[in-house]
Design a protein around this motif. Structure first.
Motif, short mmCIF file in Angstrom:
data_model
loop_
_atom_site.label_atom_id
_atom_site.label_comp_id
_atom_site.label_asym_id
_atom_site.label_seq_id
_atom_site.Cartn_x
_atom_site.Cartn_y
_atom_site.Cartn_z
N TRP A 1 21.61 43.63 72.32
CA TRP A 1 21.05 44.38 73.25
C TRP A 1 20.65 43.35 74.27
O TRP A 1 20.98 44.87 75.86
N ASN A 2 21.35 42.82 75.62
CA ASN A 2 21.80 42.20 75.61
C ASN A 2 22.34 42.92 77.08
O ASN A 2 22.74 42.70 77.55
N SER A 3 24.10 42.89 76.28
CA SER A 3 25.30 43.51 76.39
C SER A 3 24.53 44.74 77.41
O SER A 3 25.10 45.83 78.69
N PHE A 4 24.29 45.71 76.35
CA PHE A 4 24.04 46.73 76.17
C PHE A 4 22.95 47.19 77.38
O PHE A 4 23.03 48.10 78.49
N ALA A 5 21.99 46.11 77.53
CA ALA A 5 21.27 46.17 78.96
C ALA A 5 21.70 45.87 80.57
O ALA A 5 21.30 46.01 81.27
N GLN A 6 23.00 44.75 80.20
CA GLN A 6 23.24 44.36 81.49
C GLN A 6 23.82 44.93 81.72
O GLN A 6 24.02 44.89 83.36
N ASN A 7 25.06 46.18 80.55
CA ASN A 7 25.81 46.69 81.87
C ASN A 7 25.41 47.26 82.36
O ASN A 7 25.50 47.63 83.28
N ILE A 8 24.42 48.04 81.99
CA ILE A 8 23.77 49.17 82.37
C ILE A 8 22.58 48.65 84.21
O ILE A 8 22.29 49.23 84.81
N GLN A 9 22.23 47.42 83.84
CA GLN A 9 21.88 47.08 84.71
C GLN A 9 22.93 47.04 86.17
O GLN A 9 22.26 47.37 87.06
N HIS A 10 23.51 46.27 85.73
CA HIS A 10 25.06 46.64 86.57
C HIS A 10 24.64 47.47 87.32
O HIS A 10 25.34 47.85 88.40
N SER A 11 25.22 48.61 86.23
CA SER A 11 25.81 49.99 86.78
C SER A 11 24.93 50.76 87.48
O SER A 11 25.25 51.13 88.64
N ILE A 12 23.16 50.60 87.24
CA ILE A 12 22.45 50.86 88.15
C ILE A 12 22.33 50.67 89.43
O ILE A 12 22.45 50.78 90.20
N ARG A 13 22.65 49.30 89.00
CA ARG A 13 22.23 48.14 90.89
C ARG A 13 23.78 48.80 92.19
O ARG A 13 23.18 49.28 93.05
N THR A 14 24.33 48.94 90.94
CA THR A 14 25.98 49.43 92.16
C THR A 14 25.89 50.22 92.83
O THR A 14 26.03 50.94 93.82
N ASP A 15 25.25 51.54 91.53
CA ASP A 15 25.91 53.51 91.75
C ASP A 15 24.19 53.64 92.86
O ASP A 15 24.45 54.61 94.03
N THR A 16 22.84 52.40 92.73
CA THR A 16 21.99 52.89 93.38
C THR A 16 22.28 52.89 95.29
O THR A 16 21.87 53.51 95.93
#
Length: 651
Positions: A127-142
């Protein structure tokens, strides 16, 4: 000077246009992280199942090994409390002696805790890996989307408001994806598994335990309807607080020199109080909801205890209940019922996290969906500048249909020539050159470089061939060297030093404490205005562009520094097409062509001597700077007053 007083969420339009933001979150970002998701789901499943074994084994041991009044065969007790396990299957895996069954129970409980701990680790990693990877991707994409929007988008947004999305909203999504989904799946597994076990042990008593479920569901649905708009208000108010703090910290010198600390403290207090009010409103709703859920959950637990307790005491089902309920079964039932009821109450907390995440995802995807006025063909060719000829062909532009900023601008600059744009404040000079950089796109007409319409070539190739030196020099936090090489990252130390020498910057740089490795501070605060300007010029020299834009590059420095900067500019403009905006007309009097703007239109054009002889707007502006104010016509003074009034009204 304008003060931001908008009470609405500056991203309200984007937020309202976001379609199914949470579904998009999983569809667009979940797929690439499916491995971590599967690990989290599978580990959660087995961790929860193993967590249910100890109370089951305890009930089995109580009925078959400890209960002196009535002992039930171990295999039969085990199969009675474990769904889909027959007595013959249980007999085949359990020892035949009581002491063997006792130690078997100890081993099963120990293994449940030990293996369960391993699955708990896998669950947390997944769950931590899932959340952290998505957080990183969304922040950089945004961020990538935000920086590619046209400049008009940023005109009514403050830095703090955008930081609120990139930081607070993205972090809130991470908390839901990690803690919220982890808890949701964990509780979901527990509820389903425990319900199956409870109905296997005694379906009638299980129905009693389920009494609060529909009440909790209805109560939670009502909570969602009430809390969702409140969390949207909270996210909006957070952006306002961030904007006010960012604005004040950036202007701390003005605040101190103006002695307005108390005034700004009051303004921070106002926006903070608005956030407090919005957040407290959501908190009050939340703290009313959770105790109510606990009461409903407690009601189910109490009913189950009363009915089950009477059943065991009387040896038969009370009222309309029938059948037998053993003491061990009742103990297991109550232990599992507690684990079933409390998760039902915790679902409210998960719903609360979901609503917060929904409000944040709406702002994030609303921003991602924001259309840009700058539309680029993905297959556009790169601009190839050979001569550096620039043509403005009847260019008209306005930020919206209600107001035209520049109208019917037409001129031509030969390759290697210098064209100066002159005019009073608000005449549209900077806008004309921002159109060349495609910060905006023209509404009518065309801009061509070497005969190619700049809308037909890629944006990076345009900006790669154009250097820009502004009066408002921006230096990034870092070293002098890093700021000079910004945009030309493959430059060697020798090339960087040569550019600094050409910009008349090398001498003062070598006198800094750490030379080229000296930290310049936030926005270059450790350097003077002239030093920052020369670093900016060195950056442009290192870039070696085919076309150069100088936007009042010497307007905010003293005469001596202006002389040094002007020497740098003379070297920089040599043999390249140059556009110069200047209020100090002495710096552009040698330009090959001068275009005079007023009210967004060209009113004069020519060389310096010719324009002086025309006795028009340029000659009057020259007279102002020469101190010949008494000789200016009254009409010019009246027009200047009207222009100033319009400019002040727009600021």
């Amino acid at each position: 000077m304008s003060i931001h007083t908008d009470e609405d969420d500056p991203f309200e339009e984007q937020r309202e246009n976001a379609d199914n933001p949470m579904r998009r979150l999983f569809v667009e970002y979940g797929g690439e992280n499916r491995f971590a998701f599967v690990v989290g789901v599978v580990s959660s499943l087995f961790a929860r199942i193993l967590n249910l074994l100890p109370p089951i084994i305890l009930g089995v041991a109580l009925d078959s090994l400890i209960n002196t009044n009535k002992k039930i065969p171990y295999s039969e007790a085990l199969s009675g409390q474990v769904p889909f396990l027959s007595a013959s299957m249980a007999q085949g895996i359990t020892p035949g002696t009581e002491i063997g069954q006792f130690w078997f129970s100890v081993v099963v409980i120990a293994l449940a805790f030990g293996v369960g701990a391993m699955f708990h680790w896998g669950r947390n990693w997944g769950w931590n890996s899932f959340a952290q990877n998505i957080q990183h991707s969304i922040r950089t994409d945004t961020y990538d989307k935000m920086q590619r929007l046209d400049m008009e988008f940023f005109s009514d947004k403050q830095t703090g408001e955008m930081m609120s999305i990139l930081s607070n909203d993205v972090n809130r999504l991470e908390r839901f994806l990690n803690d919220g989904m982890n808890s949701a799946f964990r509780l979901g597994v527990m509820v389903v598994a425990i319900a199956a076990i409870l109905f296997t042990i005694n379906w009638q008593l299980a129905l009693v335990a389920m009494v609060p479920v529909p009440l909790i569901a209805a109560f939670t649905y009502k909570f969602i309807q009430i809390i969702q708009p409140k969390y949207s208000d909270v996210r909006s108010s957070v952006g306002k607080v961030n904007s006010r703090l960012e604005n004040n910290l950036g202007g701390i010198q003005v605040i101190k020199t103006s002695n307005t600390e108390s005034f700004e403290s009051d303004r921070v207090d106002d926006v903070s109080n608005d956030y407090f009010g919005a957040n407290w409103d959501a908190i009050v709703t939340r703290i009313k909801f959770f105790p109510s859920l606990q009461i409903l959950s407690g009601l189910g637990f109490a009913l189950t205890f009363i009915v089950g307790g009477l059943w065991v005491f009387n040896g038969e089902g009370p009222w309309f209940f029938s059948g037998n309920l053993e003491a061990g079964e009742f103990v297991t039932f109550m232990l599992l019922t507690q684990r079933f009821i409390w998760p039902m109450a915790q679902f409210g907390s998960i719903i609360n996290m979901y609503q917060r995440a929904y409000a944040s995802s709406a702002r994030i995807f609303g921003l991602m969906d924001e259309p840009s006025r700058i539309q680029e063909d993905p297959d556009a060719k790169d601009l190839d500048v050979t001569e550096g000829e620039v043509v403005y062909d009847h260019v008209t532009f306005g930020y919206d249909e209600s107001e035209t900023i520049v109208e019917d601008i037409t001129f031509e600059v030969e390759g290697g020539d210098t064209l100066a744009l002159v005019g009073p404040t608000g005449a549209g000079k900077s806008t004309v050159l921002k159109l060349l950089l495609r910060m905006y796109d023209v509404n009518e007409g065309a801009i061509r470089i070497d005969g190619t319409d700049i809308r037909d070539v890629s944006l990076p190739s345009i900006r790669r061939n154009i250097g820009y030196v502004s009066q408002n020099t921006f230096l990034f936090y870092g070293t002098v060297k890093e700021n000079i090489e910004y945009g030309t990252f493959d430059a060697t130390d020798a090339e960087i030093e040569a550019a600094a020498k050409a910009a008349e910057a090398h001498e003062f740089i070598t006198n800094l404490p750490d030379g080229y490795d000296t930290k310049v501070g936030e926005r270059g605060v450790k350097l003077s205005g002239g030093q920052r300007q020369r670093i900016s010029i060195a950056r442009a020299i290192l870039k070696d562009p085919e076309i150069l834009i100088l936007d009042e590059a010497t307007s905010d420095v003293d005469t001596e520094t202006e002389m040094l900067i002007q020497r740098s500019l003379d070297k920089l403009t040599e043999n390249r097409t140059t556009f110069a905006i200047a209020h100090r007309l002495s710096t552009i009097k040698d330009a090959d062509k001068i275009v005079v703007l007023e009210g967004g239109k060209i009113v004069e054009r020519g060389r310096h001597d010719q324009l002086i002889g025309n006795d028009g707007l340029y000659a009057h502006l020259w007279g102002v700077q020469a101190g010949e104010i008494d000789e200016l016509p009254q009409e010019f003074i009246d027009r200047a007053a009207r222009r100033t009034a319009r400019t002040d009204a727009n600021d």
